[in-house]
Design a protein around this motif. Structure first.
Motif, PDB file in Angstrom:
ATOM      1  N   PRO A 212      38.561  10.209  42.533  1.00 44.84           N
ATOM      2  CA  PRO A 212      37.188  10.702  42.691  1.00 44.84           C
ATOM      3  C   PRO A 212      37.042  12.180  42.346  1.00 44.84           C
ATOM      4  O   PRO A 212      35.991  12.611  41.854  1.00 44.84           O
ATOM      5  N   ARG A 213      38.125  12.947  42.544  1.00 47.88           N
ATOM      6  CA  ARG A 213      38.050  14.377  42.202  1.00 47.88           C
ATOM      7  C   ARG A 213      37.870  14.522  40.691  1.00 47.88           C
ATOM      8  O   ARG A 213      37.037  15.292  40.227  1.00 47.88           O
TER       9      ARG A 213
ATOM     10  N   ASN B 182      47.505   9.721  24.722  1.00 46.74           N
ATOM     11  CA  ASN B 182      47.865   8.938  25.913  1.00 46.74           C
ATOM     12  C   ASN B 182      46.857   7.804  26.070  1.00 46.74           C
ATOM     13  O   ASN B 182      45.912   7.691  25.291  1.00 46.74           O
ATOM     14  N   GLN B 183      47.074   6.991  27.088  1.00 45.22           N
ATOM     15  CA  GLN B 183      46.246   5.785  27.237  1.00 45.22           C
ATOM     16  C   GLN B 183      44.846   6.063  27.749  1.00 45.22           C
ATOM     17  O   GLN B 183      44.039   5.145  27.860  1.00 45.22           O
ATOM     18  N   ALA B 184      44.584   7.285  28.156  1.00 43.10           N
ATOM     19  CA  ALA B 184      43.248   7.716  28.590  1.00 43.10           C
ATOM     20  C   ALA B 184      42.777   7.021  29.866  1.00 43.10           C
ATOM     21  O   ALA B 184      41.592   6.949  30.148  1.00 43.10           O
ATOM     22  N   ARG B 185      43.723   6.574  30.641  1.00 47.00           N
ATOM     23  CA  ARG B 185      43.381   5.882  31.884  1.00 47.00           C
ATOM     24  C   ARG B 185      43.226   6.899  33.014  1.00 47.00           C
ATOM     25  O   ARG B 185      44.097   7.750  33.212  1.00 47.00           O
ATOM     26  N   VAL B 186      42.112   6.850  33.719  1.00 46.55           N
ATOM     27  CA  VAL B 186      42.000   7.651  34.945  1.00 46.55           C
ATOM     28  C   VAL B 186      42.520   6.743  36.058  1.00 46.55           C
ATOM     29  O   VAL B 186      41.856   5.796  36.470  1.00 46.55           O
ATOM     30  N   HIS B 187      43.719   7.017  36.477  1.00 40.84           N
ATOM     31  CA  HIS B 187      44.399   6.099  37.402  1.00 40.84           C
ATOM     32  C   HIS B 187      43.699   6.056  38.761  1.00 40.84           C
ATOM     33  O   HIS B 187      43.344   7.078  39.310  1.00 40.84           O
ATOM     34  N   ASN B 188      43.561   4.840  39.250  1.00 44.95           N
ATOM     35  CA  ASN B 188      42.968   4.687  40.584  1.00 44.95           C
ATOM     36  C   ASN B 188      43.933   3.960  41.523  1.00 44.95           C
ATOM     37  O   ASN B 188      43.507   3.358  42.504  1.00 44.95           O
ATOM     38  N   GLY B 189      45.200   3.965  41.173  1.00 48.87           N
ATOM     39  CA  GLY B 189      46.219   3.448  42.082  1.00 48.87           C
ATOM     40  C   GLY B 189      46.808   2.106  41.684  1.00 48.87           C
ATOM     41  O   GLY B 189      47.960   1.819  42.024  1.00 48.87           O
ATOM     42  N   TYR B 190      46.049   1.279  40.971  1.00 45.13           N
ATOM     43  CA  TYR B 190      46.472  -0.104  40.702  1.00 45.13           C
ATOM     44  C   TYR B 190      47.834  -0.202  40.013  1.00 45.13           C
ATOM     45  O   TYR B 190      48.552  -1.169  40.190  1.00 45.13           O
ATOM     46  N   HIS B 191      48.107   0.803  39.233  1.00 46.10           N
ATOM     47  CA  HIS B 191      49.292   0.761  38.387  1.00 46.10           C
ATOM     48  C   HIS B 191      50.593   0.906  39.167  1.00 46.10           C
ATOM     49  O   HIS B 191      51.663   0.700  38.613  1.00 46.10           O
ATOM     50  N   TYR B 192      50.523   1.295  40.424  1.00 43.86           N
ATOM     51  CA  TYR B 192      51.735   1.738  41.110  1.00 43.86           C
ATOM     52  C   TYR B 192      52.068   0.942  42.371  1.00 43.86           C
ATOM     53  O   TYR B 192      52.326   1.528  43.425  1.00 43.86           O
ATOM     54  N   PRO B 193      52.123  -0.391  42.286  1.00 40.30           N
ATOM     55  CA  PRO B 193      52.469  -1.167  43.486  1.00 40.30           C
ATOM     56  C   PRO B 193      53.885  -0.868  43.980  1.00 40.30           C
ATOM     57  O   PRO B 193      54.196  -1.138  45.134  1.00 40.30           O
ATOM     58  N   ARG B 194      54.709  -0.271  43.112  1.00 41.02           N
ATOM     59  CA  ARG B 194      56.083   0.015  43.557  1.00 41.02           C
ATOM     60  C   ARG B 194      56.224   1.433  44.101  1.00 41.02           C
ATOM     61  O   ARG B 194      57.299   1.830  44.529  1.00 41.02           O
ATOM     62  N   SER B 195      55.140   2.192  44.062  1.00 39.88           N
ATOM     63  CA  SER B 195      55.193   3.535  44.636  1.00 39.88           C
ATOM     64  C   SER B 195      53.882   3.822  45.363  1.00 39.88           C
ATOM     65  O   SER B 195      52.922   4.331  44.787  1.00 39.88           O
ATOM     66  N   VAL B 196      53.892   3.500  46.646  1.00 37.80           N
ATOM     67  CA  VAL B 196      52.654   3.615  47.421  1.00 37.80           C
ATOM     68  C   VAL B 196      52.188   5.079  47.481  1.00 37.80           C
ATOM     69  O   VAL B 196      50.988   5.346  47.458  1.00 37.80           O
ATOM     70  N   LEU B 197      53.135   6.012  47.494  1.00 37.76           N
ATOM     71  CA  LEU B 197      52.748   7.418  47.560  1.00 37.76           C
ATOM     72  C   LEU B 197      51.957   7.809  46.304  1.00 37.76           C
ATOM     73  O   LEU B 197      50.884   8.436  46.391  1.00 37.76           O
TER      74      LEU B 197
ATOM     75  N   LYS C  23      36.285  14.793  24.266  1.00 36.80           N
ATOM     76  CA  LYS C  23      35.342  15.453  25.202  1.00 36.80           C
ATOM     77  C   LYS C  23      36.100  16.259  26.257  1.00 36.80           C
ATOM     78  O   LYS C  23      35.667  17.347  26.649  1.00 36.80           O
ATOM     79  N   LEU C  24      37.233  15.718  26.679  1.00 40.49           N
ATOM     80  CA  LEU C  24      38.022  16.444  27.687  1.00 40.49           C
ATOM     81  C   LEU C  24      38.527  17.766  27.102  1.00 40.49           C
ATOM     82  O   LEU C  24      38.524  18.798  27.776  1.00 40.49           O
TER      83      LEU C  24
ATOM     84  N   PHE D 139      34.763  15.855  35.951  1.00 40.68           N
ATOM     85  CA  PHE D 139      34.580  15.696  34.492  1.00 40.68           C
ATOM     86  C   PHE D 139      33.643  14.542  34.162  1.00 40.68           C
ATOM     87  O   PHE D 139      34.005  13.666  33.357  1.00 40.68           O
ATOM     88  N   PRO D 140      32.437  14.530  34.751  1.00 41.11           N
ATOM     89  CA  PRO D 140      31.575  13.357  34.540  1.00 41.11           C
ATOM     90  C   PRO D 140      31.255  13.123  33.065  1.00 41.11           C
ATOM     91  O   PRO D 140      31.165  11.977  32.637  1.00 41.11           O
TER      92      PRO D 140
END
Ligand SMILES: Cc1cc2nc3c(=O)[nH]c(=O)nc-3n(C[C@H](O)[C@H](O)[C@H](O)COP(=O)(O)OP(=O)(O)OC[C@H]3O[C@@H](n4cnc5c(N)ncnc54)[C@H](O)[C@@H]3O)c2cc1C
Length: 375
Positions: free
Chosen positions: A76-77, A51-66, A150-151, A82-83
């Protein structure tokens, strides 16, 4: 039910990030005797790696605010949890396309502010990388990458430390309820077929959720699958420590992929090669078997041709390889590109739970379901 009659409290089918994490949670938090069955020879080798290995922080989803808000809660969780698996040193930019984008730059910025995601104008030297004939604006954002190897190591360590038994090269083939109300799970391992008895079964097989259901004569779930290609490339130096996503439509992302020391290039139009649905009353298709039969001629040339119109230096990328995997989504996500979790308790049988997260950080939504349901 006689407590001694069952070998396990929970059998988890699928040793991906979700299966292993759920097993750890059940063993550690709820004290359950837990086993993971994984058909492959190692854990986190399928979608949890490819997968793209992105830890999503919301930016990707302007069409789904939820979905965006859930990312803001879960980001942050995941980062705290997994620091050692997070790469937070690269810079992350979002460009907004001038044409064909479903949002413009003003809307994107307002959206980021609405969900509380850090956003600021990209520095001039970064903006210079973009062709502003095609790009409305470029923003600095805060988004991280995880290292899939690592994950895997961390997730496996946690499972083992929690006392979870893991059996590799073992396929769960069928589940049924036994006469005394417990469950029986047929498995096929290196030494042949056998049956496990358990109180509950968790189907965490992502693209293959319906395989177990279909084999067991149970109702299947309505799912959409795509054969996806992510190109692995060496990037020009100016991109080396950076990730860039063009929003919001038929665009692309170029993201570090630490597990291979390369970047992934993926494109909304060219990453999916074909798609199909699991529908009731239609013949079932095993996604792993099906993609083995599909043509895998790379779309890299199309991806990079389009991407270099927006970021001209991407023409200097050097193609190395492609990662192919099945991407599975809930068909309702098609409308707004949302990523809800699937969590179906008692699906077709009491104590059979089917679950799927459309993103890695959805694991916390699943944990929230698990805990209150069982205390
Ligand atoms: C191309 C692509 C890009 C993505 N990009 C991102 C991203 O940037 N960020 C993000 O957060 N998410 C992303 N995702 C989504 C993310 O990869 C998934 O949400 C996540 O990996 C699902 O984990 P899982 O454990 O459910 O699935 P998997 O990792 O696929 O695990 C399922 C496991 O079940 C095993 N299995 C299947 N059937 C059986 C059986 N009958 N018996 C035993 N074992 C079985 C499989 O071998 C596999 O190991 C992306 C997905 C894809 C495909």
């Amino acid at each position: 039910m006689n407590a001694n009659a069952v070998e396990f409290d929970a059998v988890i089918v699928g040793g991906g990030f979700f299966g292993c994490s759920v097993a750890t949670h059940l063993a550690r938090e709820l004290g359950e005797r837990t086993i993971v069955l994984e058909r492959g020879s190692d854990a986190l080798q399928r979608a949890s790696y490819a997968n793209q290995a992105r830890v999503h922080n919301g930016y990707h989803y302007p069409r789904s605010v939820l979905t965006a808000f859930r990312c803001r809660v879960n980001f942050p969780r995941f980062v705290d949890d997994f620091p050692g698996c997070i790469m937070d040193t690269h810079e992350k930019y979002y460009g907004v396309g001038k044409r064909f984008s479903k949002v413009n730059a003003v809307q994107f910025k307002r959206f980021c502010e609405l969900i509380g995601a850090p956003v600021s104008p990209a520095p001039k030297d970064i903006k210079r990388l973009f062709n502003l004939d095609y790009v409305d604006d470029v923003f600095s954002t805060r988004e991280y990458i995880f290292d899939a190897v690592k994950l895997k190591n961390e997730t496996l360590d946690r499972a083992r430390n929690a006392g979870v038994e893991i059996r590799f090269n073992t396929e769960a083939t069928c589940v049924r309820r036994s006469d005394d109300g417990s469950m029986e799970l047929e498995a096929n391992g290196p030494d042949g077929a056998y049956t496990l008895t358990t109180r509950s079964v968790y189907n965490c097989t992502y693209a293959r959720l319906n395989k177990l259901l279909h084999n067991s004569g149970l109702p299947t779930l309505f799912l959409k699958h795509e054969l996806t290609e992510m190109a692995l490339v060496e990037v020009p130096d100016v991109i080396a420590n950076r990730g860039i996503t063009m929003m919001c439509g038929p665009f692309f992302s170029i993201m570090p992929f630490p597990a291979r020391g390369l970047h992934t290039l993926s494109h909304v139009r060219y990453t999916p090669h074909c798609e199909w649905f699991d529908r009731k009353n239609e013949p079932y298709r095993d996604p792993y078997e099906y993609i083995e039969t599909c043509d895998k001629t790379s779309n890299y040339v199309y991806m990079v041709k389009d991407a270099e119109r927006y970021i001209p230096c991407l023409r200097e990328c050097r193609y190395q390889d492609s990662i192919w995997e099945v991407k599975t989504v809930l068909p309702k996500s098609e409308v707004d590109d949302s990523r809800p979790v699937l969590y179906q308790k008692d699906w077709g049988l009491p104590n059979l739970t089917c679950m799927m997260g459309g993103k890695i950080d959805n694991i916390y939504d699943i944990m929230d379901f698990l805990t209150p349901a069982r205390v």
